[in-house]
Design a protein around this motif. Structure first.
Motif, PDB file in Angstrom:
ATOM      1  N   LEU A   8      33.269  47.558  53.966  1.00  0.00           N
ATOM      2  CA  LEU A   8      33.589  46.224  53.624  1.00  0.00           C
ATOM      3  C   LEU A   8      34.593  45.959  52.555  1.00  0.00           C
ATOM      4  CD1 LEU A   8      30.922  43.584  52.863  1.00  0.00           C
ATOM      5  CD2 LEU A   8      32.603  43.852  51.210  1.00  0.00           C
ATOM      6  N   TYR A   9      35.424  45.122  52.680  1.00  0.00           N
ATOM      7  CA  TYR A   9      36.662  45.048  51.923  1.00  0.00           C
ATOM      8  C   TYR A   9      37.095  43.487  51.513  1.00  0.00           C
ATOM      9  CZ  TYR A   9      41.446  45.947  49.800  1.00  0.00           C
ATOM     10  OH  TYR A   9      42.548  46.058  49.176  1.00  0.00           O
ATOM     11  N   GLY A  10      37.097  43.112  50.479  1.00  0.00           N
ATOM     12  CA  GLY A  10      37.383  41.799  50.034  1.00  0.00           C
ATOM     13  C   GLY A  10      38.326  41.619  48.754  1.00  0.00           C
ATOM     14  N   ARG A  11      38.065  40.334  48.300  1.00  0.00           N
ATOM     15  CA  ARG A  11      38.887  39.792  47.108  1.00  0.00           C
ATOM     16  C   ARG A  11      38.089  38.617  46.194  1.00  0.00           C
ATOM     17  NH1 ARG A  11      44.637  37.289  45.401  1.00  0.00           N
ATOM     18  NH2 ARG A  11      44.948  38.610  43.732  1.00  0.00           N
ATOM     19  N   ALA A  12      38.097  38.796  45.294  1.00  0.00           N
ATOM     20  CA  ALA A  12      37.278  37.492  44.444  1.00  0.00           C
ATOM     21  C   ALA A  12      38.657  36.825  43.883  1.00  0.00           C
ATOM     22  CB  ALA A  12      36.231  38.183  43.573  1.00  0.00           C
ATOM     23  N   GLU A  13      38.793  35.567  44.056  1.00  0.00           N
ATOM     24  CA  GLU A  13      39.586  34.921  43.439  1.00  0.00           C
ATOM     25  C   GLU A  13      39.301  33.618  42.820  1.00  0.00           C
ATOM     26  OE1 GLU A  13      42.639  35.645  47.021  1.00  0.00           O
ATOM     27  OE2 GLU A  13      41.380  33.845  47.427  1.00  0.00           O
ATOM     28  N   ASP A  14      40.184  33.229  41.920  1.00  0.00           N
ATOM     29  CA  ASP A  14      39.761  31.836  41.022  1.00  0.00           C
ATOM     30  C   ASP A  14      40.819  31.112  41.256  1.00  0.00           C
ATOM     31  OD1 ASP A  14      38.940  29.667  39.431  1.00  0.00           O
ATOM     32  OD2 ASP A  14      38.343  30.876  37.861  1.00  0.00           O
ATOM     33  N   SER A  15      40.911  29.843  42.051  1.00  0.00           N
ATOM     34  CA  SER A  15      42.133  28.984  42.256  1.00  0.00           C
ATOM     35  C   SER A  15      43.189  29.765  42.763  1.00  0.00           C
ATOM     36  CB  SER A  15      42.534  28.417  41.024  1.00  0.00           C
ATOM     37  OG  SER A  15      41.344  27.638  40.604  1.00  0.00           O
ATOM     38  N   GLY A  16      42.940  30.899  43.635  1.00  0.00           N
ATOM     39  CA  GLY A  16      43.799  31.628  44.248  1.00  0.00           C
ATOM     40  C   GLY A  16      44.412  32.754  43.718  1.00  0.00           C
ATOM     41  N   LEU A  17      44.016  32.883  42.358  1.00  0.00           N
ATOM     42  CA  LEU A  17      44.410  33.738  41.622  1.00  0.00           C
ATOM     43  C   LEU A  17      43.271  35.083  41.396  1.00  0.00           C
ATOM     44  CD1 LEU A  17      45.975  31.880  38.553  1.00  0.00           C
ATOM     45  CD2 LEU A  17      47.259  33.003  40.477  1.00  0.00           C
ATOM     46  N   ALA A  18      43.860  36.270  41.052  1.00  0.00           N
ATOM     47  CA  ALA A  18      42.726  37.105  41.083  1.00  0.00           C
ATOM     48  C   ALA A  18      41.772  37.277  40.204  1.00  0.00           C
ATOM     49  CB  ALA A  18      43.668  38.788  40.834  1.00  0.00           C
ATOM     50  N   LEU A  19      40.528  37.672  40.456  1.00  0.00           N
ATOM     51  CA  LEU A  19      39.347  37.429  39.542  1.00  0.00           C
ATOM     52  C   LEU A  19      39.050  38.886  39.044  1.00  0.00           C
ATOM     53  CD1 LEU A  19      37.471  35.293  38.281  1.00  0.00           C
ATOM     54  CD2 LEU A  19      35.958  35.762  39.880  1.00  0.00           C
ATOM     55  N   PRO A  20      39.554  39.535  38.006  1.00  0.00           N
ATOM     56  CA  PRO A  20      39.479  41.031  37.718  1.00  0.00           C
ATOM     57  C   PRO A  20      38.237  41.404  37.048  1.00  0.00           C
ATOM     58  CG  PRO A  20      41.121  39.991  36.194  1.00  0.00           C
ATOM     59  CD  PRO A  20      40.685  38.710  37.387  1.00  0.00           C
ATOM     60  N   ASP A  21      37.917  42.584  37.215  1.00  0.00           N
ATOM     61  CA  ASP A  21      36.711  42.977  36.659  1.00  0.00           C
ATOM     62  C   ASP A  21      35.284  42.285  36.506  1.00  0.00           C
ATOM     63  OD1 ASP A  21      38.248  45.298  35.348  1.00  0.00           O
ATOM     64  OD2 ASP A  21      39.100  43.902  34.008  1.00  0.00           O
ATOM     65  N   ALA A  22      35.103  41.583  37.915  1.00  0.00           N
ATOM     66  CA  ALA A  22      34.005  40.857  37.978  1.00  0.00           C
ATOM     67  C   ALA A  22      32.956  41.430  38.705  1.00  0.00           C
ATOM     68  CB  ALA A  22      34.525  39.669  38.839  1.00  0.00           C
ATOM     69  N   ASN A  23      31.663  41.228  38.354  1.00  0.00           N
ATOM     70  CA  ASN A  23      30.458  41.833  39.279  1.00  0.00           C
ATOM     71  C   ASN A  23      30.480  41.146  40.526  1.00  0.00           C
ATOM     72  OD1 ASN A  23      29.516  43.677  37.356  1.00  0.00           O
ATOM     73  ND2 ASN A  23      28.636  42.175  36.166  1.00  0.00           N
ATOM     74  N   VAL A  24      30.344  41.915  41.647  1.00  0.00           N
ATOM     75  CA  VAL A  24      30.250  41.557  42.865  1.00  0.00           C
ATOM     76  C   VAL A  24      29.045  42.094  43.518  1.00  0.00           C
ATOM     77  CG1 VAL A  24      30.994  41.484  45.228  1.00  0.00           C
ATOM     78  CG2 VAL A  24      32.806  41.016  43.382  1.00  0.00           C
ATOM     79  N   LEU A  25      28.176  41.210  44.246  1.00  0.00           N
ATOM     80  CA  LEU A  25      26.665  41.838  44.627  1.00  0.00           C
ATOM     81  C   LEU A  25      26.805  41.611  46.055  1.00  0.00           C
ATOM     82  CD1 LEU A  25      23.822  42.874  44.285  1.00  0.00           C
ATOM     83  CD2 LEU A  25      23.051  40.267  44.369  1.00  0.00           C
ATOM     84  N   VAL A  26      26.813  42.892  46.902  1.00  0.00           N
ATOM     85  CA  VAL A  26      26.817  42.926  48.359  1.00  0.00           C
ATOM     86  C   VAL A  26      25.299  43.126  49.008  1.00  0.00           C
ATOM     87  CG1 VAL A  26      27.528  43.946  50.426  1.00  0.00           C
ATOM     88  CG2 VAL A  26      29.231  43.855  48.487  1.00  0.00           C
TER      89      VAL A  26
END
Length: 599
Positions: A48-66
């Motif tokens: 699984l590969y993805g990207r977290a964004e905020d208004s189209g911009l990168a959301l770095p160092d964010a916790n993601v739960l799969v």
């Protein structure tokens, strides 16, 4: 008056539109799974590969739960963090049984959630194994003992995950790392496991290249790189020994189909002889030549004997020397071909010069730095002597020369005499006035790091784990050693320096098989490496940072030591930002500071 009123109304409308747009903007997630046209099955291997964004911009160092489940049964759960560009990845397997007819994948990030459903079928066995090959040419179904790579050929891509229907930035999901552990090599009789490693490629640029190799019947074939798993052999094989390659049923293709059953392939190494001097040799060819002359050609060796060079028929015997480490050679020279011993069954020199041609491995030598020659070993003087009339064909990878007798022969590369040049002042166009200008100039002058060909240093650009480890080895003048070689550093440009750093206890990997040489180095990773390289006594307490709780447990003592010794400073807001990627300027500064402290 009316014009002013219209302008006021238009301005108000623009403000309202902006406020509404900002209010509606929210974090979002995009993700994809590998290939298979979303037709997945029990037993499938996923990335699984993805990207977290905020208004189209990168959301770095964010916790993601799969969270992954099938029917009412949980399949996989993991919390991961996005990188500096907002990307995240993870991999998992579906069980072979006990799953429902649907797969539910839920991904949660701050302020956003996305759920996708996929249909599931029965366990799919669809990956085909097509055969085994070798880099070295095979003679009489026997594999050379100096073989260093086994080629395992499959019907599909087994190197990396790819989904061509995904968003353009998500199409290449990453290497299929689990496959690196699915092939092993054993001695058949003893069961001893042979030390091997695998290098996977990660995209079509490398994966679509054609790779040539030899089958067991000696024929040369080619196959696309992404369909082969190259098994590098990290130790010398024994002669006249049968080996077994065991491929796990879990070997998976990009489309998630698996091999389904363990496969075992056997091969046997060539027989070698031992000379009275203890030299191991393996036969290449023996052939009778008449007084009319003739040509002997086999295994990268060609011998042309002219007519009337001998007074009676002779038998020419060619053997390859296996343990060349026992042979004397100058320190500034190296063998770049097989060392072969050529003898005949009758004594005496030839009455006419004989031409000997050897092939050499072009990948082993930089001809701009080395001179090539074909030489014979003068066994009385224990010296290698160039043949007469040496001719080099770089395109064909051959060197030939003339000689009147037989003995040992080899192609030898000798380092060219270094040109003495006046040192040039270091001028880097983009460091003047930079906060790290002085330390950058010092480290560049030491030769541990360099600028770019365009005269820049790019001080604020990130630096990889491989680059930082290499600079440390150079800066601290560490003795070259053979240390750990990880699956993803085998064949990497920095393999030797990473191995040296590991042998000195400076670096370690994410796991026993993965180092991540091209990953950006974080500030806490940099602190650990620099404290170990400088051999600093670890401090239990250092400067107190506002985000000290974000420092990983394994890095706390190193961060405390580096900050207490003023090697790595925090930021003006009293944060350390342990997971931030370090820059080239920061790397140069901490290395110079630690060098001064160590001295």
């Amino acid at each position: 008056m009316a014009r002013k009123l219209r302008i006021s109304i238009l301005t108000a409308l623009l403000i309202v539109a902006f406020v509404v747009t900002q209010a509606l903007a929210a974090p979002s997630i995009r993700f994809t799974l590998n290939g298979a046209k979303e037709a997945y099955n029990a037993g499938s291997v996923f990335m699984l590969y993805g990207r977290a964004e905020d208004s189209g911009l990168a959301l770095p160092d964010a916790n993601v739960l799969v969270k992954v489940d099938s029917g009412n049964s949980p399949v996989y759960w993991s919390q991961i963090r996005t990188d500096s560009n907002g990307y995240f990845r993870t991999d998992f397997n579906l069980p072979y049984s006990g799953v429902g007819s649907n797969l539910r994948v839920a991904v949660d990030a701050p302020g956003s959630n996305i759920v996708k459903q996929y249909a599931l079928g029965q366990a799919q066995v669809g990956l085909g194994f097509e055969g085994i090959g070798f880099k070295e040419k095979i003679n009489n179904q026997r594999v050379p003992v100096n073989t260093r790579e086994i080629i395992l050929v499959f019907g599909s891509n087994v190197n990396y995950f790819h989904n061509k229907s995904a968003d353009s930035d998500l199409r290449f999901l990453g290497r299929n790392e689990k496959n690196a552990d699915c092939a092993r090599l054993y001695e058949k009789d003893t069961g001893k496991r042979i030390n091997t490693s695998v290098r996977l490629v990660s995209n079509d640029a490398e994966g679509d290249k054609d790779i040539s190799f030899y089958k067991l019947d000696g024929t040369q074939v080619t196959e696309m790189r992404k369909r082969i798993l190259p098994l590098s052999i990290n130790e010398t094989l024994n002669p006249n020994t049968t080996y077994r390659v065991v491929i796990s049923r879990e070997m998976a293709a990009n489309n998630s189909s698996i091999l389904g059953e363990d496969r075992v392939i056997e091969f046997t190494t060539e027989v070698t002889s031992v000379s009275p001097k203890g030299e191991e040799k393996t036969p290449v060819v023996d052939q009778t030549i008449s007084t009319s002359g003739g040509t002997v050609s086999e295994g990268g060796v060609t011998i042309v004997i002219p007519a009337d060079a001998v007074s009676s028929d002779i038998k020419v015997i060619v053997e390859k020397v296996i343990n060349t480490s026992a042979l004397s050679i100058d320190n500034n020279s190296q063998f770049i071909s097989d060392v072969v011993e050529i003898v005949k069954d009758k004594s005496g020199n030839f009455s006419k010069p004989v031409t000997i041609t050897l092939t050499f491995d072009k990948s082993k030598v930089d001809t701009t730095k080395y001179d090539l020659s074909i030489c014979y070993l003068d066994e009385k003087e224990n010296k290698w002597i160039p043949l007469d009339n040496v001719e080099i064909d770089l395109d064909a990878g051959t060197v030939s020369g003339k000689v009147l007798h037989f003995t040992k022969f080899a192609v030898i590369a000798t380092e060219k005499a270094a040109k003495v040049e006046e040192p040039k002042p270091i001028v880097l166009s983009d460091i003047q006035g930079h906060w790290a200008e002085k330390t950058i100039a010092e480290l560049v002058a030491s030769g541990a790091i360099a600028g770019y060909p365009d005269g820049t240093f790019k001080p604020d650009q990130g630096i990889s784990r491989a680059e930082f480890a290499t600079i440390l080895v150079k800066a601290f003048n560490l003795e070259s050693r053979s240390g750990k070689v990880f699956n993803d550093t085998a064949g990497h440009w920095a393999q030797d320096t990473i191995s040296t750093a590991a042998a000195h206890g400076i670096v370690s990997g994410y796991s026993d098989t993965t180092f991540g040489p091209d990953d950006p180095i974080t500030r806490e990773q940099m602190a650990v490496m620099i404290v170990k390289a400088a051999k600093l006594a670890e401090a239990q307490e250092g400067k107190t940072f506002a985000d000290g709780d974000k420092v990983s447990a394994w890095a706390k003592n190193a961060v405390a030591t580096a900050s207490e010794k003023n090697i790595i400073s925090g930021y003006p807001d009293n944060t350390f930002r342990p997971l931030n990627n370090a820059t080239r300027a920061e790397a140069a500064t901490v290395i110079i500071k630690s060098l001064k402290l160590a001295s």
